[in-house]
Design a protein around this motif. Structure first.
Motif, PDB file in Angstrom:
ATOM      1  N   PRO A   1       0.811  -1.219   0.000  1.00 37.13           N
ATOM      2  CA  PRO A   1       0.000   0.000   0.000  1.00 37.13           C
ATOM      3  C   PRO A   1       0.843   1.267   0.000  1.00 37.13           C
ATOM      4  N   PHE A   2       0.369   2.296  -0.691  1.00 38.07           N
ATOM      5  CA  PHE A   2       0.939   3.635  -0.564  1.00 38.07           C
ATOM      6  C   PHE A   2       0.583   4.169   0.825  1.00 38.07           C
ATOM      7  N   PRO A   3       1.254   5.230   1.283  1.00 34.95           N
ATOM      8  CA  PRO A   3       1.000   5.760   2.634  1.00 34.95           C
ATOM      9  C   PRO A   3      -0.457   6.118   2.906  1.00 34.95           C
ATOM     10  N   GLY A   4      -1.228   6.484   1.890  1.00 40.90           N
ATOM     11  CA  GLY A   4      -2.616   6.878   2.116  1.00 40.90           C
ATOM     12  C   GLY A   4      -3.609   5.741   2.052  1.00 40.90           C
ATOM     13  N   CYS A   5      -3.130   4.491   2.135  1.00 40.44           N
ATOM     14  CA  CYS A   5      -4.007   3.331   1.987  1.00 40.44           C
ATOM     15  C   CYS A   5      -3.838   2.360   3.145  1.00 40.44           C
ATOM     16  N   SER A   6      -4.950   1.846   3.641  1.00 48.39           N
ATOM     17  CA  SER A   6      -4.934   0.797   4.669  1.00 48.39           C
ATOM     18  C   SER A   6      -5.123  -0.562   3.998  1.00 48.39           C
ATOM     19  N   ALA A   7      -4.108  -1.412   4.123  1.00 47.58           N
ATOM     20  CA  ALA A   7      -4.207  -2.755   3.543  1.00 47.58           C
ATOM     21  C   ALA A   7      -5.345  -3.540   4.191  1.00 47.58           C
ATOM     22  N   SER A   8      -5.586  -3.312   5.479  1.00 49.76           N
ATOM     23  CA  SER A   8      -6.670  -4.021   6.167  1.00 49.76           C
ATOM     24  C   SER A   8      -8.026  -3.617   5.600  1.00 49.76           C
ATOM     25  N   TYR A   9      -8.174  -2.324   5.280  1.00 54.89           N
ATOM     26  CA  TYR A   9      -9.429  -1.873   4.658  1.00 54.89           C
ATOM     27  C   TYR A   9      -9.660  -2.599   3.341  1.00 54.89           C
ATOM     28  N   LEU A  10      -8.610  -2.691   2.511  1.00 56.47           N
ATOM     29  CA  LEU A  10      -8.758  -3.358   1.218  1.00 56.47           C
ATOM     30  C   LEU A  10      -9.115  -4.822   1.391  1.00 56.47           C
ATOM     31  N   GLU A  11      -8.487  -5.485   2.373  1.00 58.55           N
ATOM     32  CA  GLU A  11      -8.805  -6.897   2.570  1.00 58.55           C
ATOM     33  C   GLU A  11     -10.268  -7.080   2.963  1.00 58.55           C
ATOM     34  N   HIS A  12     -10.772  -6.214   3.857  1.00 59.94           N
ATOM     35  CA  HIS A  12     -12.174  -6.316   4.240  1.00 59.94           C
ATOM     36  C   HIS A  12     -13.086  -6.032   3.043  1.00 59.94           C
ATOM     37  N   PHE A  13     -12.722  -5.038   2.249  1.00 60.57           N
ATOM     38  CA  PHE A  13     -13.526  -4.715   1.065  1.00 60.57           C
ATOM     39  C   PHE A  13     -13.598  -5.917   0.129  1.00 60.57           C
ATOM     40  N   PHE A  14     -12.445  -6.555  -0.104  1.00 60.03           N
ATOM     41  CA  PHE A  14     -12.404  -7.680  -1.038  1.00 60.03           C
ATOM     42  C   PHE A  14     -12.840  -8.998  -0.394  1.00 60.03           C
ATOM     43  N   SER A  15     -13.104  -9.003   0.901  1.00 61.79           N
ATOM     44  CA  SER A  15     -13.630 -10.219   1.534  1.00 61.79           C
ATOM     45  C   SER A  15     -15.098 -10.429   1.187  1.00 61.79           C
ATOM     46  N   VAL A  16     -15.748  -9.396   0.665  1.00 66.43           N
ATOM     47  CA  VAL A  16     -17.119  -9.518   0.178  1.00 66.43           C
ATOM     48  C   VAL A  16     -17.050 -10.111  -1.229  1.00 66.43           C
ATOM     49  N   ASP A  17     -17.599 -11.299  -1.404  1.00 68.84           N
ATOM     50  CA  ASP A  17     -17.464 -12.003  -2.687  1.00 68.84           C
ATOM     51  C   ASP A  17     -17.895 -11.138  -3.868  1.00 68.84           C
ATOM     52  N   TYR A  18     -18.990 -10.412  -3.707  1.00 66.85           N
ATOM     53  CA  TYR A  18     -19.480  -9.605  -4.821  1.00 66.85           C
ATOM     54  C   TYR A  18     -18.470  -8.524  -5.182  1.00 66.85           C
ATOM     55  N   ASN A  19     -17.917  -7.859  -4.167  1.00 67.15           N
ATOM     56  CA  ASN A  19     -16.919  -6.811  -4.432  1.00 67.15           C
ATOM     57  C   ASN A  19     -15.721  -7.371  -5.179  1.00 67.15           C
ATOM     58  N   LEU A  20     -15.230  -8.512  -4.695  1.00 68.50           N
ATOM     59  CA  LEU A  20     -14.042  -9.123  -5.291  1.00 68.50           C
ATOM     60  C   LEU A  20     -14.303  -9.565  -6.723  1.00 68.50           C
ATOM     61  N   ASN A  21     -15.387 -10.307  -6.920  1.00 75.07           N
ATOM     62  CA  ASN A  21     -15.669 -10.838  -8.257  1.00 75.07           C
ATOM     63  C   ASN A  21     -15.986  -9.726  -9.255  1.00 75.07           C
ATOM     64  N   ALA A  22     -16.749  -8.714  -8.802  1.00 76.73           N
ATOM     65  CA  ALA A  22     -17.097  -7.606  -9.692  1.00 76.73           C
ATOM     66  C   ALA A  22     -15.857  -6.799 -10.067  1.00 76.73           C
ATOM     67  N   TYR A  23     -14.900  -6.692  -9.145  1.00 74.64           N
ATOM     68  CA  TYR A  23     -13.667  -5.958  -9.448  1.00 74.64           C
ATOM     69  C   TYR A  23     -12.804  -6.720 -10.458  1.00 74.64           C
ATOM     70  N   LEU A  24     -12.614  -8.028 -10.228  1.00 77.47           N
ATOM     71  CA  LEU A  24     -11.662  -8.796 -11.036  1.00 77.47           C
ATOM     72  C   LEU A  24     -12.208  -9.211 -12.399  1.00 77.47           C
ATOM     73  N   GLN A  25     -13.508  -9.412 -12.510  1.00 81.08           N
ATOM     74  CA  GLN A  25     -14.067  -9.956 -13.746  1.00 81.08           C
ATOM     75  C   GLN A  25     -13.687  -9.168 -15.000  1.00 81.08           C
ATOM     76  N   PRO A  26     -13.761  -7.822 -15.002  1.00 81.26           N
ATOM     77  CA  PRO A  26     -13.402  -7.101 -16.227  1.00 81.26           C
ATOM     78  C   PRO A  26     -11.911  -7.158 -16.556  1.00 81.26           C
ATOM     79  N   LEU A  27     -11.084  -7.520 -15.576  1.00 79.23           N
ATOM     80  CA  LEU A  27      -9.638  -7.471 -15.758  1.00 79.23           C
ATOM     81  C   LEU A  27      -9.032  -8.809 -16.149  1.00 79.23           C
ATOM     82  N   VAL A  28      -9.712  -9.899 -15.770  1.00 80.08           N
ATOM     83  CA  VAL A  28      -9.123 -11.229 -15.905  1.00 80.08           C
ATOM     84  C   VAL A  28      -9.753 -11.989 -17.067  1.00 80.08           C
ATOM     85  N   LYS A  29      -8.914 -12.603 -17.862  1.00 83.68           N
ATOM     86  CA  LYS A  29      -9.372 -13.531 -18.898  1.00 83.68           C
ATOM     87  C   LYS A  29      -8.928 -14.929 -18.500  1.00 83.68           C
TER      88      LYS A  29
END
Length: 435
Positions: free
Chosen positions: A129-157
């Protein structure tokens, strides 16, 4: 307050802000959240294990449930390659993306390393993480299956072998909704506190299960013995337990068929189907969940203290799943063996599920589908104490089960509370998709 505000500054004027439904008091008047690229919060680390300062004992795996874990501690061995020289170094607090699909997360998972530093194979991507980012916040955000899948789907083939086709830098090119650092930290602290509480209850439940298994080994006689290793003080002078075949102390019956389609929510008769012994019931059944409207003449009804055990199962060990029905007039479905006895049915259920499990497995027949018949059950040899001691043992073990049931309910409540809390703490998908 409006769910959509304009923040100050040239950049913010072009990027509308969001406000979640639930916000901590100190942030209710703060700027709204903004959708930004993940590469504004994280950068890829390219530190390799070139000097071999870390070895096979330091290899990490990433688990959907447990996060970043030491491979040997979690899986019992290291699965490292011939050399770990090209492995990525992962520091405490780094974010790891694994390009391995899971059923709930078909595009991989994103987790924070909360433990000591280690290494991961080149199939993983490691970010910091850059200084303005909490890695723990990101992990909690991506622990929600919908958040994680919706984020990665457009990027991953996905490739022909279901492998992930995305380079490490492109993983960071998606959009994510985030507040400023202090609010990220507050959200992460709140959710991490809940996780700590859930973990503590889970560990307590696991410890109680282990304790119960060990206690049962002490409360019942071992093979070739006629008294248990552990006995309540009031029974220590009562002498040896008495040997009997199950067939000598019980009468056997078979339940009558109740199909799944014949289960109705407001049916006239409470009923138990054999499969429910594997999924819904423990050693004691004092509350019945299913009902049927089948005619009474087509049913077999329980008598309080009946012990039921499946007539078929997938494995010889699993089929030893006895339960004591505490109510009269419960319809017992087909493929249920019914053991009717004057002995304590709860005691007998624990006995059959515990020390006698392997004896039952020996007499069960079949491989792909295992069958258990009354003619086999009646040959099981039991060592039985008098009724007062049976009752004392049954009461002891049911009190432990009651405690574990309460813990399970508490865990379910905590997990439900966390899920609802996260829905409020993060802006809804409806809000996020407006941009």
């Amino acid at each position: 307050m409006s769910s959509k505000t304009k923040a100050k500054g040239t950049k913010d004027e072009a990027t509308p802000s969001l406000i979640p439904k639930l916000r901590f008091p100190e942030f209710r008047d703060a700027d709204g959240w903004h959708v930004m690229k993940l590469n504004e919060l994280l950068f890829e680390t390219k530190q390799r294990n070139r000097t071999l300062e870390l070895g096979a004992a330091d290899v990490l795996s990433v688990s959907g449930e447990h996060g970043c874990v030491n491979q040997i501690e979690f899986m019992g061995r290291s699965y490292a390659g011939v050399t770990v020289k090209d492995y990525h170094i992962v520091e405490n607090g780094d974010i790891v993306y694994t390009k391995s699909p899971l059923k709930r997360n078909p595009y991989g998972i994103i987790k924070k390393n909360k433990g000591k530093r280690g290494i991961v194979s080149t199939l993983y991507a490691v970010y910091r993480p850059f200084p303005g980012c909490s890695a723990s916040y990101l992990e909690h955000f991506f622990s929600v299956d919908y958040n994680l899948n919706a984020y990665l789907q457009p990027l991953v083939k996905k490739g022909a072998k279901n492998d992930m086709k995305v380079n490490n830098a492109d993983v960071l090119k998606g959009d994510i909704c985030t507040p400023k650092l202090p609010e990220q930290q507050k959200i992460a602290s709140c959710l991490s506190s809940l996780d700590t509480l859930i973990t503590a209850h889970t560990q307590k439940l696991s410890a109680l299960k282990t304790y119960k298994n060990g206690l049962m080994q002490q409360l019942f006689p071992r093979e070739g013995e006629t008294v248990p290793r552990l006995r309540f003080p009031e029974f220590r002078v009562d002498g040896e337990w008495e040997e009997n075949r199950l067939g000598a102390v019980a009468t056997f019956f078979k339940g009558k068929g109740i199909s799944k389609s014949e289960i109705v929510s407001d049916g006239l008769h409470p009923c138990i189907r054999y499969g429910e012994l594997y999924t819904r019931y423990g050693e004691v059944i004092d509350e019945v969940y299913s009902r049927t409207d089948l005619a009474a003449g087509d049913l077999f009804f329980s008598r309080s203290n009946d012990v039921i055990i499946p007539g078929s199962g997938e494995t010889k060990l699993d089929i030893a799943k006895a339960s004591c029905v505490m109510n009269d007039n419960v319809a017992l479905g087909g493929d249920l063996n019914v053991i009717r006895t004057e002995h304590n049915g709860i005691f007998l259920s624990y006995y059959l599920n515990g020390p006698k499990k392997y004896d039952i497995a020996k007499v069960a027949q079949g491989d792909s589908v295992v069958h258990l018949y009354p003619s086999q059950l009646e040959k099981i040899v039991l060592i039985l104490p008098k009724e007062p001691e049976q009752q004392r043992i049954a009461s002891c073990l049911t009190s432990l089960d009651d405690l574990m049931t309460a813990l399970v309910k508490m865990l379910e409540t905590l997990k439900t509370h966390k899920k609802a809390l996260m829905q409020g703490l993060f802006p809804s998908q409806i809000e996020r998709t407006r941009f």
